[in-house]
Write a protein that holds these residues in place. Structure first.
Motif, PDB file in Angstrom:
ATOM      1  N   GLN A  13       0.861  -1.183   0.000  1.00 33.35           N
ATOM      2  CA  GLN A  13       0.000   0.000   0.000  1.00 33.35           C
ATOM      3  C   GLN A  13       0.899   1.235   0.000  1.00 33.35           C
ATOM      4  O   GLN A  13       2.023   1.180   0.497  1.00 33.35           O
ATOM      5  N   PRO A  14       0.422   2.375  -0.534  1.00 33.95           N
ATOM      6  CA  PRO A  14       1.259   3.573  -0.569  1.00 33.95           C
ATOM      7  C   PRO A  14       1.629   4.062   0.837  1.00 33.95           C
ATOM      8  O   PRO A  14       0.784   4.082   1.731  1.00 33.95           O
ATOM      9  N   THR A  15       2.906   4.422   0.996  1.00 32.66           N
ATOM     10  CA  THR A  15       3.379   4.974   2.265  1.00 32.66           C
ATOM     11  C   THR A  15       4.100   6.304   2.065  1.00 32.66           C
ATOM     12  O   THR A  15       4.270   7.047   3.015  1.00 32.66           O
ATOM     13  N   GLY A  16       4.538   6.571   0.826  1.00 38.36           N
ATOM     14  CA  GLY A  16       5.318   7.776   0.555  1.00 38.36           C
ATOM     15  C   GLY A  16       4.504   8.877  -0.095  1.00 38.36           C
ATOM     16  O   GLY A  16       3.294   8.752  -0.324  1.00 38.36           O
ATOM     17  N   ASP A  17       5.196   9.968  -0.409  1.00 35.11           N
ATOM     18  CA  ASP A  17       4.567  11.111  -1.070  1.00 35.11           C
ATOM     19  C   ASP A  17       4.040  10.716  -2.450  1.00 35.11           C
ATOM     20  O   ASP A  17       4.679   9.943  -3.172  1.00 35.11           O
ATOM     21  N   ILE A  18       2.908  11.289  -2.828  1.00 37.64           N
ATOM     22  CA  ILE A  18       2.321  11.075  -4.162  1.00 37.64           C
ATOM     23  C   ILE A  18       2.881  12.165  -5.081  1.00 37.64           C
ATOM     24  O   ILE A  18       2.748  13.358  -4.804  1.00 37.64           O
ATOM     25  N   TYR A  19       3.525  11.751  -6.187  1.00 32.57           N
ATOM     26  CA  TYR A  19       4.138  12.660  -7.137  1.00 32.57           C
ATOM     27  C   TYR A  19       3.262  12.949  -8.339  1.00 32.57           C
ATOM     28  O   TYR A  19       3.326  14.026  -8.921  1.00 32.57           O
ATOM     29  N   LEU A  20       2.456  11.963  -8.747  1.00 25.68           N
ATOM     30  CA  LEU A  20       1.578  12.112  -9.917  1.00 25.68           C
ATOM     31  C   LEU A  20       0.223  11.500  -9.594  1.00 25.68           C
ATOM     32  O   LEU A  20       0.160  10.487  -8.875  1.00 25.68           O
ATOM     33  N   ALA A  21      -0.840  12.075 -10.142  1.00 23.74           N
ATOM     34  CA  ALA A  21      -2.175  11.502  -9.984  1.00 23.74           C
ATOM     35  C   ALA A  21      -3.065  11.945 -11.136  1.00 23.74           C
ATOM     36  O   ALA A  21      -2.885  13.034 -11.690  1.00 23.74           O
ATOM     37  N   GLY A  22      -3.989  11.072 -11.505  1.00 20.14           N
ATOM     38  CA  GLY A  22      -4.951  11.389 -12.542  1.00 20.14           C
ATOM     39  C   GLY A  22      -6.173  10.504 -12.398  1.00 20.14           C
ATOM     40  O   GLY A  22      -6.114   9.431 -11.791  1.00 20.14           O
ATOM     41  N   GLN A  23      -7.299  10.955 -12.923  1.00 24.47           N
ATOM     42  CA  GLN A  23      -8.509  10.142 -12.883  1.00 24.47           C
ATOM     43  C   GLN A  23      -9.335  10.367 -14.131  1.00 24.47           C
ATOM     44  O   GLN A  23      -9.193  11.371 -14.810  1.00 24.47           O
ATOM     45  N   LEU A  24     -10.196   9.399 -14.411  1.00 16.69           N
ATOM     46  CA  LEU A  24     -11.088   9.491 -15.574  1.00 16.69           C
ATOM     47  C   LEU A  24     -12.132  10.566 -15.344  1.00 16.69           C
ATOM     48  O   LEU A  24     -12.556  10.812 -14.251  1.00 16.69           O
TER      49      LEU A  24
END
Length: 135
Positions: free
Chosen positions: A124-135
């Motif tokens: 599961q994610p534990t670090g900083d989110i660098y990129l994100a996108g959604q439909l």
């Protein structure tokens, strides 16, 4: 978009085994494409994700800072929860590329994100989110 991504992978020298993937994706017809935008750790970063629910997907990212020693970028497909799609590193030009195969629930994905995680990834994610996108 698919031809651009195929060209980007070929230019990276990481296209071994990618041609059958591209042939299946082109023949499959129905594809989805998503832009991922940079967030606070790297707002200038950008990526494009192209996928088909049976053939898999391709991610091409740019503008990402090099991962520190012991760290890697991890791609997350998000349905109801984050599902790891694998890890990748950037090249000297701050670009990262990966082919995604055998990802469960690929047809139901509404979001993708990229985080910085310990090398080898996390469940599961534990670090900083660098990129994100959604439909």
């Amino acid at each position: 978009a698919l031809l651009y991504l195929a060209g980007a992978l070929a230019a990276s020298g990481r296209s071994a085994g990618a041609l059958p993937f591209f042939e299946r994706a082109l023949a499959a017809g129905q594809r989805s494409s998503m832009a991922l935008n940079g967030l606070a750790p790297s707002p200038e970063a950008r990526a494009r994700m192209l996928w088909h629910e049976k053939a898999g997907g391709i991610l091409v990212a740019g503008g990402l800072p090099p991962a520190p020693p012991g760290k890697a970028y991890q791609l997350w497909a998000i349905v109801n929860r984050p599902i790891s799609a694998g890890t990748f590193m950037t090249d000297h030009g701050s670009k990262g590329r990966m082919i995604i195969r055998n990802l469960p629930e690929l047809g139901n994905i509404t979001k993708f994100a990229v985080s910085m995680e310990p090398e080898g990834g996390r469940p599961q994610p534990t670090g900083d989110i660098y990129l994100a996108g959604q439909l």
